[in-house]
Write a protein that holds these residues in place. Structure first.
Motif, PDB file in Angstrom:
ATOM      1  N   PRO A  41     -25.503 -24.237 -28.702  1.00 20.67           N
ATOM      2  CA  PRO A  41     -24.519 -25.106 -29.334  1.00 20.67           C
ATOM      3  C   PRO A  41     -23.104 -24.925 -28.788  1.00 20.67           C
ATOM      4  O   PRO A  41     -22.194 -25.616 -29.208  1.00 20.67           O
ATOM      5  CB  PRO A  41     -24.568 -24.670 -30.798  1.00 20.67           C
ATOM      6  N   GLU A  42     -22.923 -24.004 -27.843  1.00 23.94           N
ATOM      7  CA  GLU A  42     -21.557 -23.710 -27.372  1.00 23.94           C
ATOM      8  C   GLU A  42     -20.915 -24.867 -26.625  1.00 23.94           C
ATOM      9  O   GLU A  42     -19.747 -25.157 -26.813  1.00 23.94           O
ATOM     10  CB  GLU A  42     -21.538 -22.468 -26.456  1.00 23.94           C
ATOM     11  N   PHE A  43     -21.657 -25.479 -25.715  1.00 27.69           N
ATOM     12  CA  PHE A  43     -21.131 -26.550 -24.870  1.00 27.69           C
ATOM     13  C   PHE A  43     -19.798 -26.163 -24.235  1.00 27.69           C
ATOM     14  O   PHE A  43     -18.760 -26.753 -24.507  1.00 27.69           O
ATOM     15  CB  PHE A  43     -20.990 -27.870 -25.649  1.00 27.69           C
ATOM     16  N   LYS A  44     -19.853 -25.138 -23.388  1.00 20.28           N
ATOM     17  CA  LYS A  44     -18.644 -24.700 -22.680  1.00 20.28           C
ATOM     18  C   LYS A  44     -18.117 -25.856 -21.831  1.00 20.28           C
ATOM     19  O   LYS A  44     -18.871 -26.461 -21.065  1.00 20.28           O
ATOM     20  CB  LYS A  44     -18.953 -23.498 -21.803  1.00 20.28           C
ATOM     21  N   PRO A  45     -16.834 -26.155 -21.952  1.00 23.98           N
ATOM     22  CA  PRO A  45     -16.262 -27.306 -21.232  1.00 23.98           C
ATOM     23  C   PRO A  45     -16.564 -27.337 -19.738  1.00 23.98           C
ATOM     24  O   PRO A  45     -16.855 -28.400 -19.187  1.00 23.98           O
ATOM     25  CB  PRO A  45     -14.755 -27.172 -21.497  1.00 23.98           C
ATOM     26  N   SER A  46     -16.533 -26.193 -19.081  1.00 23.03           N
ATOM     27  CA  SER A  46     -16.776 -26.183 -17.635  1.00 23.03           C
ATOM     28  C   SER A  46     -18.214 -26.575 -17.286  1.00 23.03           C
ATOM     29  O   SER A  46     -18.470 -27.072 -16.197  1.00 23.03           O
ATOM     30  CB  SER A  46     -16.467 -24.802 -17.060  1.00 23.03           C
ATOM     31  N   LYS A  47     -19.147 -26.382 -18.221  1.00 28.17           N
ATOM     32  CA  LYS A  47     -20.556 -26.687 -17.952  1.00 28.17           C
ATOM     33  C   LYS A  47     -20.960 -28.084 -18.383  1.00 28.17           C
ATOM     34  O   LYS A  47     -22.080 -28.508 -18.102  1.00 28.17           O
ATOM     35  CB  LYS A  47     -21.443 -25.662 -18.650  1.00 28.17           C
ATOM     36  N   ILE A  48     -20.080 -28.791 -19.083  1.00 32.49           N
ATOM     37  CA  ILE A  48     -20.471 -30.123 -19.537  1.00 32.49           C
ATOM     38  C   ILE A  48     -19.532 -31.228 -19.027  1.00 32.49           C
ATOM     39  O   ILE A  48     -19.456 -32.296 -19.612  1.00 32.49           O
ATOM     40  CB  ILE A  48     -20.621 -30.191 -21.071  1.00 32.49           C
ATOM     41  N   GLU A  49     -18.883 -30.969 -17.926  1.00 29.33           N
ATOM     42  CA  GLU A  49     -18.126 -32.037 -17.269  1.00 29.33           C
ATOM     43  C   GLU A  49     -19.128 -32.974 -16.602  1.00 29.33           C
ATOM     44  O   GLU A  49     -20.115 -32.526 -16.016  1.00 29.33           O
ATOM     45  CB  GLU A  49     -17.177 -31.450 -16.233  1.00 29.33           C
ATOM     46  N   LYS A  50     -18.857 -34.263 -16.675  1.00 31.58           N
ATOM     47  CA  LYS A  50     -19.802 -35.251 -16.146  1.00 31.58           C
ATOM     48  C   LYS A  50     -20.167 -34.993 -14.688  1.00 31.58           C
ATOM     49  O   LYS A  50     -21.340 -35.024 -14.322  1.00 31.58           O
ATOM     50  CB  LYS A  50     -19.230 -36.670 -16.289  1.00 31.58           C
ATOM     51  N   GLU A  51     -19.154 -34.757 -13.851  1.00 33.80           N
ATOM     52  CA  GLU A  51     -19.409 -34.565 -12.424  1.00 33.80           C
ATOM     53  C   GLU A  51     -20.256 -33.321 -12.174  1.00 33.80           C
ATOM     54  O   GLU A  51     -21.164 -33.329 -11.340  1.00 33.80           O
ATOM     55  CB  GLU A  51     -18.093 -34.463 -11.642  1.00 33.80           C
ATOM     56  N   PHE A  52     -19.972 -32.251 -12.911  1.00 39.44           N
ATOM     57  CA  PHE A  52     -20.714 -30.996 -12.767  1.00 39.44           C
ATOM     58  C   PHE A  52     -22.192 -31.213 -13.122  1.00 39.44           C
ATOM     59  O   PHE A  52     -23.089 -30.812 -12.375  1.00 39.44           O
ATOM     60  CB  PHE A  52     -20.094 -29.910 -13.661  1.00 39.44           C
ATOM     61  N   ILE A  53     -22.425 -31.860 -14.250  1.00 43.27           N
ATOM     62  CA  ILE A  53     -23.804 -32.111 -14.692  1.00 43.27           C
ATOM     63  C   ILE A  53     -24.521 -33.022 -13.700  1.00 43.27           C
ATOM     64  O   ILE A  53     -25.673 -32.771 -13.337  1.00 43.27           O
ATOM     65  CB  ILE A  53     -23.817 -32.741 -16.101  1.00 43.27           C
ATOM     66  N   TYR A  54     -23.835 -34.054 -13.253  1.00 40.38           N
ATOM     67  CA  TYR A  54     -24.447 -34.993 -12.317  1.00 40.38           C
ATOM     68  C   TYR A  54     -24.936 -34.262 -11.063  1.00 40.38           C
ATOM     69  O   TYR A  54     -26.066 -34.468 -10.623  1.00 40.38           O
ATOM     70  CB  TYR A  54     -23.448 -36.093 -11.946  1.00 40.38           C
ATOM     71  N   HIS A  55     -24.085 -33.409 -10.515  1.00 39.26           N
ATOM     72  CA  HIS A  55     -24.468 -32.683  -9.299  1.00 39.26           C
ATOM     73  C   HIS A  55     -25.590 -31.689  -9.571  1.00 39.26           C
ATOM     74  O   HIS A  55     -26.447 -31.475  -8.709  1.00 39.26           O
ATOM     75  CB  HIS A  55     -23.253 -32.020  -8.658  1.00 39.26           C
ATOM     76  N   LYS A  56     -25.623 -31.116 -10.758  1.00 39.78           N
ATOM     77  CA  LYS A  56     -26.717 -30.203 -11.128  1.00 39.78           C
ATOM     78  C   LYS A  56     -28.046 -30.943 -11.219  1.00 39.78           C
ATOM     79  O   LYS A  56     -29.080 -30.436 -10.792  1.00 39.78           O
ATOM     80  CB  LYS A  56     -26.438 -29.548 -12.492  1.00 39.78           C
ATOM     81  N   LEU A  57     -28.006 -32.137 -11.793  1.00 38.96           N
ATOM     82  CA  LEU A  57     -29.244 -32.870 -12.061  1.00 38.96           C
ATOM     83  C   LEU A  57     -29.690 -33.804 -10.947  1.00 38.96           C
ATOM     84  O   LEU A  57     -30.885 -34.010 -10.763  1.00 38.96           O
ATOM     85  CB  LEU A  57     -29.097 -33.690 -13.357  1.00 38.96           C
ATOM     86  N   PHE A  58     -28.740 -34.369 -10.223  1.00 38.38           N
ATOM     87  CA  PHE A  58     -29.089 -35.434  -9.285  1.00 38.38           C
ATOM     88  C   PHE A  58     -28.622 -35.184  -7.856  1.00 38.38           C
ATOM     89  O   PHE A  58     -28.589 -36.107  -7.041  1.00 38.38           O
ATOM     90  CB  PHE A  58     -28.522 -36.775  -9.790  1.00 38.38           C
ATOM     91  N   SER A  59     -28.253 -33.968  -7.546  1.00 39.70           N
ATOM     92  CA  SER A  59     -27.830 -33.620  -6.196  1.00 39.70           C
ATOM     93  C   SER A  59     -28.979 -33.872  -5.237  1.00 39.70           C
ATOM     94  O   SER A  59     -30.134 -33.660  -5.605  1.00 39.70           O
ATOM     95  CB  SER A  59     -27.399 -32.159  -6.168  1.00 39.70           C
ATOM     96  N   PRO A  60     -28.758 -34.333  -4.069  1.00 40.70           N
ATOM     97  CA  PRO A  60     -27.537 -34.480  -3.296  1.00 40.70           C
ATOM     98  C   PRO A  60     -26.868 -35.854  -3.445  1.00 40.70           C
ATOM     99  O   PRO A  60     -25.938 -36.153  -2.697  1.00 40.70           O
ATOM    100  CB  PRO A  60     -27.996 -34.268  -1.868  1.00 40.70           C
ATOM    101  N   ALA A  61     -27.311 -36.660  -4.410  1.00 42.23           N
ATOM    102  CA  ALA A  61     -26.710 -37.988  -4.571  1.00 42.23           C
ATOM    103  C   ALA A  61     -25.221 -37.878  -4.909  1.00 42.23           C
ATOM    104  O   ALA A  61     -24.797 -36.958  -5.600  1.00 42.23           O
ATOM    105  CB  ALA A  61     -27.430 -38.758  -5.673  1.00 42.23           C
TER     106      ALA A  61
END
Length: 135
Positions: free
Chosen positions: A48-68
């Motif tokens: 439930p923490e949702f640390k801001p650095s880990k839930i930025e849209k760009e960060f998540i996108y690269h984690k999930l959909f890289s290399p796009a």
């Protein structure tokens, strides 16, 4: 994504609700969008923490959909879809907890299908349950 309604919604859910929501999101009956399921699983791990650095849209996108390359409209679309699924889960959970709500919906569906005997059987069973509950 830090201040999105989705994060606000998910942060209010208990661990049990998150597990149930996981099943809901993974169900092909309720969700056919694999990207929304991926996003949920990522967020579930950070609940439930949702640390801001880990839930930025760009960060998540690269984690999930890289290399796009980052696509904001796609990201907004899957956030919207996951928000919609979360709200559907909450509505479904509430309906399941209310006495006879499921029976009422079943009776309506049976009547729409012209299955009057099935509807009457469900009405009779619901009446028995109500009577038992009052005794």
């Amino acid at each position: 994504m830090i201040k999105t309604y989705l994060v606000e919604l998910l942060s209010k859910l208990s661990s049990k609700q998150m597990r149930e929501l996981s099943d809901f999101v993974k169900s092909p009956f309720f969700n056919k969008n694999e990207s929304a399921a991926k996003l949920f699983e990522y967020l579930r791990v950070n609940h439930p923490e949702f640390k801001p650095s880990k839930i930025e849209k760009e960060f998540i996108y690269h984690k999930l959909f890289s290399p796009a390359e980052y696509n904001d409209s796609f990201m907004r679309m899957i956030i919207f879809k996951l928000t919609e699924l979360t709200e559907q889960y909450l509505a479904y959970s509430d309906m399941k907890q209310q006495d006879n709500a499921e029976n009422i919906h079943l009776i309506n569906s049976l009547l729409e299908l012209g299955l009057d005997k099935g509807a009457q059987r469900t009405i009779n069973n619901a009446e028995k349950e109500l009577t038992r509950g009052l005794l």
